[in-house]
Motif scaffolding. Structure first.
Motif, mmCIF file in Angstrom:
data_model
loop_
_atom_site.group_PDB
_atom_site.id
_atom_site.type_symbol
_atom_site.label_atom_id
_atom_site.label_comp_id
_atom_site.label_asym_id
_atom_site.label_seq_id
_atom_site.Cartn_x
_atom_site.Cartn_y
_atom_site.Cartn_z
ATOM 1 N N ARG A 12 0.895 -1.367 -0.119
ATOM 2 C CA ARG A 12 0.039 0.072 -0.015
ATOM 3 C C ARG A 12 0.743 1.231 -0.061
ATOM 4 N NH1 ARG A 12 -1.616 -2.471 4.587
ATOM 5 N NH2 ARG A 12 -1.274 -0.614 5.825
ATOM 6 N N SER A 13 0.542 2.468 -0.532
ATOM 7 C CA SER A 13 1.252 3.476 -0.458
ATOM 8 C C SER A 13 1.554 4.265 0.733
ATOM 9 C CB SER A 13 0.521 4.562 -1.375
ATOM 10 O OG SER A 13 -0.777 5.050 -0.485
ATOM 11 N N ASP A 14 0.568 3.858 1.822
ATOM 12 C CA ASP A 14 1.001 4.447 3.113
ATOM 13 C C ASP A 14 2.011 3.362 3.746
ATOM 14 O OD1 ASP A 14 -1.009 2.143 3.302
ATOM 15 O OD2 ASP A 14 -0.972 2.603 5.516
ATOM 16 N N ILE A 50 5.419 5.014 1.947
ATOM 17 C CA ILE A 50 5.651 6.111 2.530
ATOM 18 C C ILE A 50 6.419 6.068 3.850
ATOM 19 C CG2 ILE A 50 4.972 8.456 3.375
ATOM 20 C CD1 ILE A 50 2.764 8.049 0.986
#
Length: 82
Positions: A48-50, A53
Motif C-alpha cells: 500500500r502507498s501508506d 511512504i
C-alpha cells in the motif's frame, strides 16, 4: 497499523527479498517471518502507498544518520553533494 522502525526495517527487507528473488510472490519463508503482512504463499504481495511512504521515511532516516557518521568520521571525500 503503526510499526516501530526496527520492525519496518525487517519487513521492508523481507519485501525487497520477495520482489527481487521471487518476482513479488510470497514464499513460505516470507509468510512465516511476516505473518502480520497478511500474504498467503503463492500470492503476489501488495504494498500500500501508506506502507511505502512509512518505509521510505524510516530508511531515509537510517541513510541520513549513516551518511552523517561517515562524513564526520572520514570527511566528505572527493565528491560531495553538500
Amino acid at each position: 497499523m503503526i510499526l516501530k522502525p526496527p520492525v519496518i526495517w525487517k519487513l521492508s527487507w523481507g519485501v525487497r527479498h520477495v520482489i527481487v528473488h521471487s518476482g513479488g510472490v510470497a514464499t513460505p519463508d516470507f509468510v512465516r517471518r511476516h505473518p502480520d503482512f497478511g500474504a498467503k504463499v503463492g500470492d503476489s504481495i501488495l504494498i500500500r502507498s501508506d506502507q511505502l511512504i512509512e518505509w521510505i521515511s524510516v530508511i531515509g532516516h537510517f541513510v541520513d544518520v549513516t551518511d552523517f557518521y561517515f562524513v564526520k568520521r572520514y570527511g566528505p571525500g572527493p565528491i560531495s553533494t553538500t
